[in-house]
Design an enzyme around this catalytic site. Structure first.
Site, PDB file in Angstrom:
ATOM      1  N   GLU A  80      -9.694   4.334   6.346  1.00 54.15           N
ATOM      2  CA  GLU A  80      -8.818   4.752   7.438  1.00 54.15           C
ATOM      3  C   GLU A  80      -9.536   5.599   8.491  1.00 54.15           C
ATOM      4  OE1 GLU A  80      -6.193   3.413   8.021  1.00 54.15           O
ATOM      5  OE2 GLU A  80      -5.542   2.574   6.112  1.00 54.15           O
ATOM      6  N   HIS A 121      -9.505  -3.556  10.313  1.00 50.66           N
ATOM      7  CA  HIS A 121      -9.463  -3.403   8.857  1.00 50.66           C
ATOM      8  C   HIS A 121      -9.953  -4.653   8.128  1.00 50.66           C
ATOM      9  CE1 HIS A 121      -8.023   0.438   7.590  1.00 50.66           C
ATOM     10  NE2 HIS A 121      -6.861   0.385   8.205  1.00 50.66           N
ATOM     11  N   GLU A 151       0.847  -1.192   0.000  1.00 50.70           N
ATOM     12  CA  GLU A 151       0.000   0.000   0.000  1.00 50.70           C
ATOM     13  C   GLU A 151       0.883   1.242   0.000  1.00 50.70           C
ATOM     14  OE1 GLU A 151      -3.785   2.043   2.367  1.00 50.70           O
ATOM     15  OE2 GLU A 151      -2.856   0.243   3.168  1.00 50.70           O
ATOM     16  N   HIS A 202      -6.567  -1.574  15.400  1.00 55.42           N
ATOM     17  CA  HIS A 202      -6.778  -0.883  14.122  1.00 55.42           C
ATOM     18  C   HIS A 202      -6.591  -1.833  12.948  1.00 55.42           C
ATOM     19  CE1 HIS A 202      -6.638   2.737  11.475  1.00 55.42           C
ATOM     20  NE2 HIS A 202      -5.878   1.938  10.739  1.00 55.42           N
ATOM     21  N   GLU A 203      -5.476  -2.551  12.923  1.00 57.73           N
ATOM     22  CA  GLU A 203      -5.210  -3.424  11.780  1.00 57.73           C
ATOM     23  C   GLU A 203      -6.181  -4.604  11.739  1.00 57.73           C
ATOM     24  OE1 GLU A 203      -3.347  -2.087   9.670  1.00 57.73           O
ATOM     25  OE2 GLU A 203      -2.554  -0.590  11.043  1.00 57.73           O
ATOM     26  N   MET A 244       0.468  -2.745   8.704  1.00 56.06           N
ATOM     27  CA  MET A 244      -0.266  -2.945   7.451  1.00 56.06           C
ATOM     28  C   MET A 244      -1.217  -4.108   7.601  1.00 56.06           C
ATOM     29  SD  MET A 244      -0.852  -1.892   4.461  1.00 56.06           S
ATOM     30  CE  MET A 244      -2.157  -2.660   3.500  1.00 56.06           C
ATOM     31  N   GLU A 245      -2.463  -3.890   7.166  1.00 61.54           N
ATOM     32  CA  GLU A 245      -3.559  -4.821   7.421  1.00 61.54           C
ATOM     33  C   GLU A 245      -3.701  -5.928   6.396  1.00 61.54           C
ATOM     34  OE1 GLU A 245      -5.552  -1.365   5.048  1.00 61.54           O
ATOM     35  OE2 GLU A 245      -3.953  -1.607   6.512  1.00 61.54           O
TER      36      GLU A 245
END
Length: 964
Positions: free
Chosen positions: A409, A390, A203, A386-387, A352-353
């Site tokens: 996001e 996602h 990403e 958070h990840e 990073m998810e």
């Protein structure tokens, strides 16, 4: 980007020469794209602006992917087999959606579109060895396919010849070579020098640095088979997305007969290329299981270098809490049998998810009491959440184009904020922390040359728009949905959003429609938030009619929107005599430029508590232009809303500091600040030590800078220090007693380390007291006393929180405290014993020191210390970015700080342009807010960076905007 910017404004063609960081693999003369690579390396194309309104869907899209990675030292071979189909849903007539978009001229062509299969690929790092279409003879360049800078277009006629069925399915095969070992940009597939681990980061547009592919989020394909081959001894762990299908020994052997192994992974869920992940290394791991609400047993594995395995437990426990919270709050459960997380030392992002294979910066996943502060622990928990979140808000439903980035996001930041606040039972503290970030960085961004709406209109380098606006302001916009609709209404909207769009790439408008339709409300006015840049300002005035018992509250709004925004304003009323809450929190919907709201039936005069819990990302100012300090003092000690109580104390402190800085009469204001501080210090009704700690802290230098027209960092620092010293001097006895009481309470708990509300609150409050006590350093005796207290705190610390707090005080000591300073710096370094995360703290603390020679110290550290390197983003941020945030030192009026940063960025841009661009954005581009002398010196460095012969697009976009 301003609407009138042109490519001529961005770069002069003559200034773009060969970059040295991207290396084409050896034997490039055999590559099909060799001549193109040589041409674009020597003469890079003029960067083009990509505009949101120019979005067009793909003519052909990839639906199924088979990949093979063969990893060798100095060379990686990537084979891809792509199943291609005509995009029958692409409406060419309506492709230019005025509200969404992704494609610029360089992404399509000068005619506005391509009729074949458009594959993105960076020929400077991707060497194309083979290209074929099943059913076709050998392909002829410029007849069957075309190569352009950043593009491989397989023509429609070629695809049709190779069609395998009446359904129009086609197979395209490529073989490429890349060199991860030379990839210092850390985008695509690279080798982490510190751990010798191969790792990917795709990403936003990193997959095109791995192979040719439609590298855009609206192409969602099933990565049915990913085979990874590598040396068995050096890389026993081979990971990718989805479920592990098979692993074993390869038939092929390596140099000297070394065994090679393979692993095959399959991901059943369609995903865009930016969610692809690959990791190969010699890694240790811990594991556990989680049973979902439907009974699925999920294996959870956390990988790291073997030496760090003992620091993974808190992250794993945090993941289990996040999985349970998402089920309980939104009814969302995990959808595969395996969830992997990998810790990587060299990583541009926080994490990073990638679907089922999250990759984390070590700073966001490793934690133990010796190396991690309380803030580190909470950051780990928040980013783990958070990840994971996602998986639904970003993976199962993703954004159609990068302009919609806030769709995933902003929404996911809101979700992680809610998670962190509820899981630690500290919603009020979490809200204060989040608003500090919004006011400190996002408002600054809104007021600068990089100002943009949460859904931007254009970009040159997409990585420059992973901003505080997209993330933090985007989360505030999502929070306003929740405020307006209520938690039940918000949940209904989320349910409909997933029901409609699971497995799809969608837009911000789709999310808004789901919220509106689920609750049968019109949100068309609210939609203006997505297209409005800048920070709206709300002015207020009130009038109490004692005879009628009626309060009128008049609110007015001003923003960059042509029409009024819909702004939820939370208001409560407190009785002016008793402090009782006579009107509980009420949500007022400000829809007009000016509106008046009435509160009847009041028995006495009241004090309005406005914008409770920071119900909208706006600035709130009195219509008269001058704050009522008596009302602020009242609210700072009596408000029943925890956030507004804290905020009122902040505003009162701000008033005193700014008056002192400007040379205005400040005695009365300072007296109110001191009195309010004393009330808060001794208020027995405050049971949460963290709330008390935040209420006692003066506004930060960054917050104060946002409240003045012309920023003078040394003047701000000096005035703040004077107010802090005045408070500390007045309450020295009480502060010391409170400090000692907390020390005794902490010692009574024993050596067991806890990360809970009570333990964290005690440490936080005790360190606030320490900061005040050590601010009294006017004479030699006071300097000795402060140094002794801080040194004792440092030496007796049983965890990183207290040790780091003492170090940050000691590094700024001079006079009689100088020897204590140097001893603490040396001891902290020795105790670090080479641990990268601890060394980052050591570098950052010194860069943030309040010393006259801090720049000389930073220059020495950056130029000669063996542990400093520009190749590691964490280390670079720890020293360089921390120094730029040390405003009084960085903004030295002679411009030496600017010169130092300019020289660093010139080197850093060649190593990692993304880190270089972000460092610049946070420091030099705000020159308009400073004195003419400082502004001239800042602009000189920006111009120098713009004129560099090998400047990256990332840095160029920032400095060009910064010069306007």
């Amino acid at each position: 980007m301003p609407p009138n910017i042109t490519t001529e404004d961005v770069v002069e063609p003559s200034s773009k020469k060969a970059r040295t960081d991207d290396v084409v693999p050896s034997n490039d003369d055999k590559a099909l794209n060799a001549s193109l690579a040589a041409s674009t390396t020597a003469n890079p194309p003029v960067p083009e602006e990509v505009r949101r309104v120019e979005y067009e869907p793909l003519s052909y899209e990839v639906s199924r992917v088979l990949l093979t990675f063969r990893l060798y030292e100095g060379r990686t071979v990537v084979d891809s087999i792509l199943t291609v189909k005509k995009n029958t849903s692409a409406d060419k007539e309506n492709g230019n959606d005025a509200t969404n978009g992704d494609r610029g001229a360089n992404d399509i062509n000068e005619d506005g579109g391509e009729d074949g299969l458009v594959l993105d690929g960076d020929e400077r790092v991707v060497s194309l060895r083979q290209l074929s279409v099943d059913g076709c003879d050998a392909l002829v360049p410029d007849v069957d396919y075309t190569l352009k800078p950043g593009k491989l277009i397989v023509k429609e006629e070629t695809l049709q010849r190779g069609a395998k069925s009446s359904k129009g399915v086609m197979i395209v095969r490529t073989t490429v070579e890349i060199v991860p070992e030379t990839n210092t940009q850390l985008s695509g597939l690279y080798k982490d020098a510190g751990s010798s681990m191969y790792c990917s980061q795709c990403e936003a547009q990193g997959f095109r640095r791995i192979t040719y592919y439609p590298d855009r989020p609206d192409n969602m394909a099933t990565f049915e088979k990913v085979r990874i081959e590598a040396d068995a001894e050096s890389f026993p762990v081979l990971l990718s997305n989805g479920n592990l299908v098979e692993e074993g020994e390869c038939d092929e052997v390596g140099e000297g007969g070394a065994k090679r192994k393979f692993a095959i992974w399959s991901d059943p869920f369609p995903k865009p290329s930016y969610l692809f992940a690959l990791v190969a290394g010699d890694l240790g791991h811990i594991e556990d299981t989680f049973t979902t609400m439907s009974g699925r047993k999920v294996l959870l594995r956390f990988y790291s270098e073997h030496k760090n395995v003992g620091k993974l437990d808190y992250a794993l426990a945090s993941l289990k809490r996040a999985m349970k919270w998402d089920e309980d709050t939104f009814g969302l459960e995990y959808d595969l049998d395996l969830f992997n997380v990998v810790a990587v030392e060299s990583f541009n992002m926080g994490a990073m998810e990638n679907k089922s294979l999250n990759v984390f910066n070590t700073s966001c996943v490793l934690a133990d009491p010796v190396t991690s502060s309380d803030a580190n622990y909470f950051r780990v928990e928040a980013i783990i959440g958070h990840e994971y979140f996602h998986n639904w808000t970003g993976n199962r439903v993703t954004c159609r184009d990068w302009f919609q980035l806030t769709l995933k996001e902003g929404l996911t930041v809101f979700r992680d904020q809610q998670f962190s606040g509820s899981i630690n039972n500290c919603a009020a503290v979490k809200r204060i922390q989040d608003v500090l970030v919004v006011r400190g960085s996002q408002f600054k961004e809104d007021d600068g040359p990089m100002s943009h709406p949460i859904r931007p209109d254009s970009y040159i380098a997409m990585d420059n728009f992973y901003t505080s606006t997209v993330y933090r302001k985007g989360a505030e916009v999502i929070r306003m949905y929740d405020t307006i609709l209520g938690s039940e209404g918000f949940r209904k909207g989320m349910d409909l959003y997933f029901k409609r769009h699971d497995g799809c790439a969608v837009t911000c408008d789709d999310f808004l429609s789901a919220m509106a339709d689920a609750n049968d409300v019109d949100l068309s006015q609210f939609a203006r938030w997505y297209s409005t840049s800048g920070t709206p300002v709300i002015t207020y005035s009130s009038n109490f009619d004692a005879e009628k018992g009626n309060l009128t509250l008049t609110l007015s709004q001003k923003s960059r929107s042509d029409e009024p925004l819909l702004i939820p304003v939370s208001v409560g009323l407190l009785d002016k005599e008793t402090g009782d809450e006579v009107v509980p929190t009420t949500i007022l919907q400000l829809k007009e430029t000016t509106q008046t709201f009435e509160f009847p039936g009041l028995k006495g005069d009241v004090v309005p508590s406005i914008l409770r819990n920071f119900s909208a990302p706006v600035k709130l100012v009195p219509a008269s232009g001058a704050v009522d300090e008596s009302d602020l003092a009242f609210l700072a000690s009596r408000d029943t809303d925890g956030f507004n109580r804290w905020d009122s104390a902040q505003k009162l402190g701000e008033a005193a500091i700014i008056k002192m800085m400007n040379g205005d009469a400040y005695d009365e204001t300072l007296s109110r600040v001191i009195e309010t501080f004393g009330q808060t210090l001794q208020d027995k009704s405050i049971s949460d030590d963290s709330i008390r700690a935040y209420a006692l802290i003066l506004p930060s230098e960054a917050t104060l800078a946002e409240s003045v027209n012309v920023i003078d960092p040394p003047a701000i620092r000096n005035a703040r220090k004077r107010v802090k010293k005045a408070i500390a001097t007045k309450y020295k006895t009480e502060l010391l007693a409170a400090y000692n009481d907390l020390t005794s309470a902490i010692e009574a708990d024993g050596d067991t380390f806890r990360v809970d509300g009570v333990s964290v609150g005690r440490r936080r409050l005790r360190n606030v007291y320490l900061g005040y006590l050590c601010s009294i350093v006017e004479n030699a005796e006071e300097q000795k006393e402060a140094a002794a207290l801080a040194t004792k705190h440092f030496n007796s610390a049983t965890g990183m929180t207290d040790k780091l707090s003492a170090l940050t005080i000691l590094v700024s000591m001079s006079g009689e405290g100088e020897s204590a300073r140097e001893a603490a710096i040396e001891k902290f370094y020795e105790d670090a014993n080479g641990d990268p995360l601890v060394l980052n703290k050591w570098f950052a603390a010194q860069a943030d020191a309040d010393l006259p020679d801090v720049l000389d110290r930073v220059i020495k550290l950056s130029s000669s210390h063996p542990d400093f390197t520009l190749k590691n983003p964490n280390r670079c941020r720890a020293l360089i970015l921390s120094f730029t945030l040390n405003a009084a030192a960085f903004h030295d009026e002679e411009g030496k700080g600017y010169e130092f940063l300019g020289s660093i960025l010139e080197k850093l841009d060649k190593v990692n342009s993304k880190v270089a661009a972000r460092t610049t954005a946070s420091s030099l581009i705000g020159w308009k807010r400073y004195s003419e002398k400082r502004a001239t010196l800042m602009k000189a460095q920006l111009q120098k960076l713009k004129n560099m012969p090998n400047v990256s697009n990332d840095l160029l976009e920032i400095v060009t905007k910064g010069l306007k």
